[in-house]
Design an enzyme around this catalytic site. Structure first.
Site, short mmCIF file in Angstrom:
data_model
loop_
_atom_site.label_atom_id
_atom_site.label_comp_id
_atom_site.label_asym_id
_atom_site.label_seq_id
_atom_site.Cartn_x
_atom_site.Cartn_y
_atom_site.Cartn_z
N ARG A 12 8.78 1.96 18.69
CA ARG A 12 8.06 3.25 18.71
C ARG A 12 6.56 3.08 18.90
O ARG A 12 5.85 4.02 19.22
CB ARG A 12 8.32 4.03 17.41
CG ARG A 12 9.77 4.26 17.09
CD ARG A 12 10.49 5.05 18.17
NE ARG A 12 11.81 5.48 17.71
CZ ARG A 12 12.91 4.73 17.73
NH1 ARG A 12 12.88 3.50 18.24
NH2 ARG A 12 14.05 5.19 17.28
N ALA A 39 -7.24 0.50 -3.35
CA ALA A 39 -6.62 1.57 -2.59
C ALA A 39 -6.74 1.37 -1.08
O ALA A 39 -5.75 1.43 -0.34
CB ALA A 39 -7.25 2.91 -2.99
N ASP A 60 -8.41 -10.65 -3.43
CA ASP A 60 -8.79 -9.67 -4.46
C ASP A 60 -8.88 -10.40 -5.79
O ASP A 60 -8.10 -11.30 -6.07
CB ASP A 60 -7.76 -8.54 -4.54
CG ASP A 60 -8.27 -7.39 -5.39
OD1 ASP A 60 -8.70 -6.37 -4.82
OD2 ASP A 60 -8.26 -7.51 -6.63
N ARG A 71 -2.89 5.67 -6.24
CA ARG A 71 -3.34 5.56 -4.84
C ARG A 71 -3.14 4.17 -4.23
O ARG A 71 -3.30 4.02 -3.03
CB ARG A 71 -4.83 5.93 -4.76
CG ARG A 71 -5.70 4.99 -5.57
CD ARG A 71 -7.07 5.55 -5.88
NE ARG A 71 -7.82 4.59 -6.69
CZ ARG A 71 -7.63 4.40 -8.00
NH1 ARG A 71 -6.74 5.09 -8.66
NH2 ARG A 71 -8.35 3.50 -8.65
N PHE A 132 -20.77 -2.05 -2.81
CA PHE A 132 -21.61 -2.17 -1.62
C PHE A 132 -22.09 -3.60 -1.38
O PHE A 132 -22.25 -4.02 -0.24
CB PHE A 132 -22.80 -1.20 -1.70
CG PHE A 132 -22.39 0.21 -1.41
CD1 PHE A 132 -22.24 0.64 -0.10
CD2 PHE A 132 -22.11 1.09 -2.44
CE1 PHE A 132 -21.83 1.93 0.18
CE2 PHE A 132 -21.70 2.39 -2.16
CZ PHE A 132 -21.56 2.81 -0.85
N GLU A 133 -22.33 -4.32 -2.45
CA GLU A 133 -22.88 -5.66 -2.26
C GLU A 133 -21.96 -6.52 -1.38
O GLU A 133 -22.41 -7.22 -0.47
CB GLU A 133 -23.06 -6.33 -3.63
CG GLU A 133 -23.77 -7.66 -3.50
CD GLU A 133 -23.97 -8.30 -4.86
OE1 GLU A 133 -24.55 -7.66 -5.74
OE2 GLU A 133 -23.53 -9.44 -5.02
N THR A 134 -20.66 -6.43 -1.64
CA THR A 134 -19.73 -7.26 -0.86
C THR A 134 -19.63 -6.73 0.57
O THR A 134 -19.37 -7.50 1.49
CB THR A 134 -18.36 -7.32 -1.55
OG1 THR A 134 -18.55 -7.59 -2.93
CG2 THR A 134 -17.50 -8.42 -0.96
N CYS A 188 -15.52 5.46 -7.85
CA CYS A 188 -14.24 6.10 -8.16
C CYS A 188 -14.10 6.29 -9.67
O CYS A 188 -13.36 7.14 -10.14
CB CYS A 188 -13.07 5.32 -7.58
SG CYS A 188 -12.67 3.82 -8.44
N CYS A 248 -33.90 -4.57 12.80
CA CYS A 248 -32.87 -4.85 11.79
C CYS A 248 -33.02 -6.27 11.23
O CYS A 248 -33.07 -7.24 11.99
CB CYS A 248 -31.47 -4.67 12.38
SG CYS A 248 -30.17 -5.13 11.21
ZN LIG Z 1 -28.34 -4.63 12.51
#
Ligand SMILES: [Zn+2]
Length: 354
Positions: A12, A39, A60, A71, A132-134, A188, A248
């Site tokens: 499919r 999740a 993990d 979830r 966010f750090e990771t 969360c 950047c």
């Molecule tokens: Zn960049």
């Protein structure tokens, strides 16, 4: 070489526009690195394995808890009751879905020191994270190794996802030069998380990932998509090369601060767990049986599957409950009972020793 039914289970998918037996072979020869198996990680792994991505590496650091089950779709009530490490439970589930998939589940903290090693041979990086750090570490990793990184986040009813294609489009730091300060971004833990928002975010991220790996990626697959299931709003932003920031720090100046270890913390608040993880600097090794013996006066600690767990009788949380301590052989510890890093550091120092 091909047996008539080798790709039968993917029929499919193969008949979809753009897909083909050739595209399916490309997926079968691909290796996805999934960092974080909460999740988003669960939803992504399920989609990747069922689509026929031939090799998965899942990392993990955490164990399955009852509040995850709302979830985190790869886990069962039994996994939560036994506190099975998520990477182990996920790998077992993958093998049950498709035994031909090569999967490794690593119970570890993904950090600058081991990131390059885990990324060895990966064709794509999938974001299953809650911090966010990771994510900034994954951004650096993708740039260093020229591997696409699918950014993906979901909290509350909202989600956001976009692919980071090294040298082609903007990186995470082009769009968001610095991670939010601790306590600023919703988590969360504070905002909750709606299961369908996770599924939608992972659907967009893995959709682009599969189209990239299958060789049918088009311009719109690199759009930034954000949505809010509370209002039904969905917004797309084009992310071509013009979206790159001229100055950047990461993709233009080449400063990969999060990968090169200049910016890594030792205490991490664990989303939804009322817990903090403490990671000692440098690599270490702990004799867990010896530690359990030493802590006998403070509570009953058991050692199983490379970790020691138990509650500290002499420590009460602000709500009068006992602190729970889980220690891994590499010195990493999860202190449960308070979201305050300082409490966790104190307990770590007092009972394990820094
Ligand atoms: Zn960049």
């Amino acid at each position: 070489m091909d047996t008539p039914n080798q790709f039968g289970r993917f029929h499919r998918q193969i008949i979809l526009p753009g897909f083909s037996i050739e595209a399916q072979k490309r997926l079968a020869n691909s290796h996805a690195l999934v960092v974080g198996c909460g999740a988003l990680g669960c939803a992504s792994v399920d989609l990747l394995v069922r689509a026929g991505v031939g090799r998965l590496t899942i990392i993990d650091r955490d164990v399955v808890e009852p509040t995850n089950l709302q979830r985190q779709s790869l886990f069962t009530d039994d996994d939560a009751k036994r506190g099975v490490p998520k990477a182990e439970a996920a790998a077992k589930r993958v093998r049950a879905i498709d035994p031909s998939i090569s999967v490794r589940g690593w119970v570890d903290d993904f950090r600058a020191e081991n990131a390059l090693q885990y990324a060895e041979g990966a064709d794509i990086i999938i974001d299953g994270l809650d911090n966010f750090e990771t994510r900034y570490l994954l951004n650096d990793l993708g740039l260093r190794r020229a591997i696409p990184y699918m950014y993906c986040g979901a909290v509350g009813f909202e989600g956001m996802t976009f692919p980071i294609l090294p040298s082609v489009g903007p990186c995470l730091r082009c769009l968001f030069p610095e991670p939010p300060n601790p306590g600023v971004a919703p988590t969360c833990d504070r905002a909750g998380v709606f299961g369908p928002a996770v599924a939608v975010a992972a659907g967009f991220a893995v959709g682009s990932a599969l189209r990239y790996l299958a060789g049918i990626f088009e311009d719109h697959d690199s759009d930034l998509v954000s949505f809010d299931l509370a209002t039904g709003r969905l917004h797309r932003t084009k992310l071509g090369s013009s979206a790159r920031a001229n100055d950047c720090a990461a993709c233009i100046q080449g400063r990969l601060d999060f990968l090169d270890g200049a910016r890594s913390s030792q205490a991490t608040i664990l989303c939804g767990r009322n817990a903090v993880q403490i990671l000692p600097a440098g690599s270490t090794s702990i004799d867990l049986d010896g530690l359990a013996l030493r802590l006998m006066a403070h509570g009953a600690f058991t050692v199983e599957s490379g970790r020691m767990r138990g509650a500290l009788r002499s420590e009460r949380t602000s709500t009068g409950e006992l602190y729970e301590l889980t220690v891994f052989a590499d010195g990493r510890a999860i202190v449960r009972g308070s979201p305050e890093p300082s409490d966790a550091r104190r307990i770590y120092t007092q009972y394990i020793g820094l």
